[in-house]
Design a protein around this motif. Structure first.
Motif, short mmCIF file in Angstrom:
data_model
loop_
_atom_site.label_atom_id
_atom_site.label_comp_id
_atom_site.label_asym_id
_atom_site.label_seq_id
_atom_site.Cartn_x
_atom_site.Cartn_y
_atom_site.Cartn_z
N PRO A 182 0.84 -1.21 0.00
CA PRO A 182 0.00 0.00 0.00
C PRO A 182 0.87 1.25 0.00
O PRO A 182 1.76 1.40 0.84
CB PRO A 182 -0.81 -0.13 1.30
CG PRO A 182 0.03 -1.01 2.18
CD PRO A 182 0.79 -1.92 1.28
N GLY A 184 1.13 5.64 -0.36
CA GLY A 184 0.46 6.93 -0.29
C GLY A 184 -0.69 6.95 0.70
O GLY A 184 -1.05 5.94 1.32
N THR A 185 -1.27 8.16 0.80
CA THR A 185 -2.36 8.34 1.77
C THR A 185 -3.59 7.52 1.38
O THR A 185 -4.37 7.13 2.25
CB THR A 185 -2.75 9.83 1.85
OG1 THR A 185 -3.05 10.32 0.53
CG2 THR A 185 -1.58 10.65 2.41
N ASN A 186 -3.77 7.28 0.10
CA ASN A 186 -4.91 6.48 -0.34
C ASN A 186 -4.62 4.98 -0.30
O ASN A 186 -5.49 4.17 -0.62
CB ASN A 186 -5.31 6.88 -1.77
CG ASN A 186 -5.81 8.30 -1.87
OD1 ASN A 186 -6.41 8.82 -0.92
ND2 ASN A 186 -5.56 8.95 -3.01
N GLN A 187 -3.39 4.64 0.09
CA GLN A 187 -2.96 3.24 0.19
C GLN A 187 -3.23 2.48 -1.12
O GLN A 187 -3.76 1.36 -1.12
CB GLN A 187 -3.64 2.55 1.37
CG GLN A 187 -3.31 3.20 2.71
CD GLN A 187 -3.78 2.39 3.90
OE1 GLN A 187 -3.92 1.16 3.81
NE2 GLN A 187 -4.05 3.07 5.00
N THR A 188 -2.84 3.12 -2.19
CA THR A 188 -2.95 2.48 -3.49
C THR A 188 -1.99 1.31 -3.56
O THR A 188 -0.82 1.43 -3.19
CB THR A 188 -2.63 3.49 -4.60
OG1 THR A 188 -3.51 4.62 -4.49
CG2 THR A 188 -2.79 2.84 -5.97
#
Length: 330
Positions: A182, A184-188
């Motif tokens: 995961p 980034g903040t969006n946990q992509t």
């Protein structure tokens, strides 16, 4: 009574003086007597103007001088040998310098073997051989150091095939798993190729992307065949060429590398939320709560036995191998 004796002595001393006029035989006897006196070792004996003692001292001096000369000659031998060796080395160095720059061994062909995950352009960018380089003066260590910078490359061997071919053999790392990290903040979710030795190889872009089109097809073939590690905790930060330090990911990788039976081929994904909760999902959707990578072989044996004895099993727990549990489909 004493006078006749002294007179006899005087007569005795005068006779040698008259011996000069003696016949040849008498003179010979006198000369023999003189040599006998010299042979007797008397200090007073002499030959010409040199005494016997002087002759002996002269002989001793001659022997000492001869010994000194032998020692001097012997001491010069190592120096001569060293001089010859140095001269030979200098000639060899000069000859090698001359030969190494001759056109006879100029590199005309470069063969690269084993670089399956690198494209030709990538290899060309890593391997630079100057124009006019020969097999004798080419920087083999520099070639190795340059190639080893790529995370896929584990080892490089450089061989010379005279008269004009340079052979470069690359040993690459093998993909151990695809880690779904995961980011980034969006946990992509970003897929990373993870080597068997725990090194992050690269982030794998979409195959149809511009970057994906430039990569070796072998990368995608290995990625499709490798099992995936899921459930990785947020905060893991992969870096190309660095070794993974996350315990949950390393535990999952150790389990994957430790499996030896056909169970290894059946594992589809590994969920690595934490070490104790590591979960294997097989291609038939059976879930195995495996736990830590301790006692991998024993846990593997128990799983195979349970699946053989209970074909309808859907869940197996071997976190504690001496107390396994299982659940079958209803």
């Amino acid at each position: 009574m004493r006078m006749p004796a002294r007179k006899g002595a005087q007569q005795s001393t005068r006779r040698p003086a008259r011996s000069a006029n003696l016949p040849g035989g008498a003179r010979s006897g006198a000369i023999s007597a003189s040599f006998a006196e010299m042979a007797s070792g008397s200090p007073a004996a002499s030959t010409g103007s040199r005494t016997v003692g002087e002759i002996r001292r002269s002989a001793q001096s001659a022997r000492r001088a001869s010994a000194a000369q032998r020692v001097a000659r012997a001491s010069r031998i190592p120096l001569i040998v060293i001089g010859i060796i140095v001269a030979v080395i200098m000639v060899a160095v000069i000859a090698l310098a001359a030969i190494s720059n001759t056109v006879a061994f100029r590199i005309q062909n470069v063969q690269i073997e084993g670089a399956d995950h690198l494209t030709d352009d990538e290899v060309s960018a890593l391997v630079s051989i100057p124009d006019g380089a020969t097999l004798l003066n080419v920087d083999a260590d520099g070639i190795k150091a340059s190639l080893i910078r790529d995370s896929w490359v584990e080892r490089v061997d450089v061989d010379r095939a005279f008269p004009d071919t340079l052979k470069i053999k690359v040993t690459e790392r093998k993909v151990g798993a695809i880690a779904e990290v995961p980011i980034g903040t969006n946990q992509t979710i970003q897929k990373w190729a993870l080597a068997e030795d725990g090194m992050w190889l690269m982030a794998i872009p979409d195959r149809s992307s511009e970057l994906g089109q430039k990569l070796s097809e072998r990368i995608y073939a290995d990625a499709d065949a490798a099992l995936h590690i899921k459930g990785i905790p947020f905060g893991v930060a992969p870096k190309i060429g660095a070794y993974c330090t996350d315990d949950s990911v390393l535990n999952a990788l150790d389990i994957i590398n430790g499996l030896t039976t056909d169970l290894a081929d059946k594992v589809k994904t590994v969920t690595a939320t934490d070490e104790e909760s590591t979960l294997l999902t097989l291609d038939n959707n059976v879930e195995i709560a495996f736990g830590t990578a301790d006692n991998v072989r024993e846990k593997e044996r128990i799983c195979n036995q349970i699946m053989e004895e209970h074909p309808s099993v859907v869940y197996i727990n071997v976190r504690v191998p001496d107390r396994p549990t299982w659940r079958a489909a209803r």
